[in-house]
Scaffold this active site. Structure first.
Site, mmCIF file in Angstrom:
data_model
loop_
_atom_site.group_PDB
_atom_site.id
_atom_site.type_symbol
_atom_site.label_atom_id
_atom_site.label_comp_id
_atom_site.label_asym_id
_atom_site.label_seq_id
_atom_site.Cartn_x
_atom_site.Cartn_y
_atom_site.Cartn_z
ATOM 1 N N HIS A 1 4.587 -3.429 14.000
ATOM 2 C CA HIS A 1 3.523 -3.554 14.831
ATOM 3 C C HIS A 1 2.318 -3.881 14.109
ATOM 4 C CE1 HIS A 1 3.153 0.582 13.782
ATOM 5 N NE2 HIS A 1 1.910 0.588 14.266
ATOM 6 N N HIS B 1 -2.404 -3.269 14.864
ATOM 7 C CA HIS B 1 -3.566 -2.812 15.507
ATOM 8 C C HIS B 1 -4.680 -3.552 15.181
ATOM 9 C CE1 HIS B 1 -1.534 0.696 16.672
ATOM 10 N NE2 HIS B 1 -1.101 1.031 15.551
ATOM 11 N N TYR C 1 -2.326 -5.383 3.855
ATOM 12 C CA TYR C 1 -2.403 -6.158 5.191
ATOM 13 C C TYR C 1 -3.244 -5.377 6.154
ATOM 14 C CZ TYR C 1 1.794 -8.020 3.011
ATOM 15 O OH TYR C 1 2.772 -8.295 2.166
#
Length: 164
Positions: free
Chosen positions: A42, A44, A134
């Site tokens: 996932h 954000h 990342y």
């Protein structure tokens, strides 16, 4: 989030496609990336859209579509295509829904940026925020917003040495 929580978002091919998709979408539908973290299953982010533009979901849809097309050869799982996925022309990379929150004020913004940057530690992927590559955390360290040791090291005990 990825479909079925696949651990693929940090793969080079997906990262490259995601970077290109964002660039392509931003050229036609601008937005500023305020904070971002990419995790294996996932991500954000916080974006600022131009004034009087609230078309966040359209941008995400385009990004997801471009990534899915670019990576279909290696990531499309034909055995996961069900009637619903076929009907809505969905890939097997992304889940259908996402969570959206409108930032209310500067305190809310700061809290969410911290949450985003701390997320790899929260999920046990690394022990220090600085260790996760990342993330916009590194950009913010370079700008002097954070220090490299922000949020500490999960492996070190909090408090003094009580053993002596």
């Amino acid at each position: 989030m990825t479909y079925r929580r696949q651990q693929i978002l940090c793969d080079l091919q997906i990262r490259t496609a995601l970077r290109q998709a964002i660039k392509t979408v931003r050229e036609k539908y601008p937005f500023k990336i305020e904070a971002w973290v990419l995790l294996p299953d996932h991500l954000h982010c916080i974006w600022t859209l131009p004034p009087d533009d609230v078309n966040y979901s359209f941008r995400w849809g385009m990004i997801k579509r471009l990534v899915s097309r670019a990576c279909a050869k290696d990531y499309k799982r034909h055995d996961w295509i069900n009637a619903s996925k076929r009907k809505y022309r969905e890939s097997t990379i992304w889940q259908r829904r996402y969570w959206e929150h409108q930032i209310r004020n500067e305190q809310d913004f700061a809290r969410h940026v911290d949450y985003i940057h701390y997320n790899p530690v929260k999920h046990g992927i690394c022990n220090r925020v600085m260790d996760w590559p990342y993330s916009t955390f590194h950009r913010e360290v370079a700008r002097g917003i954070y220090t490299e040791d922000w949020a500490g090291d999960k492996t070190k005990p909090v408090g003094g040495d009580f053993g002596e």
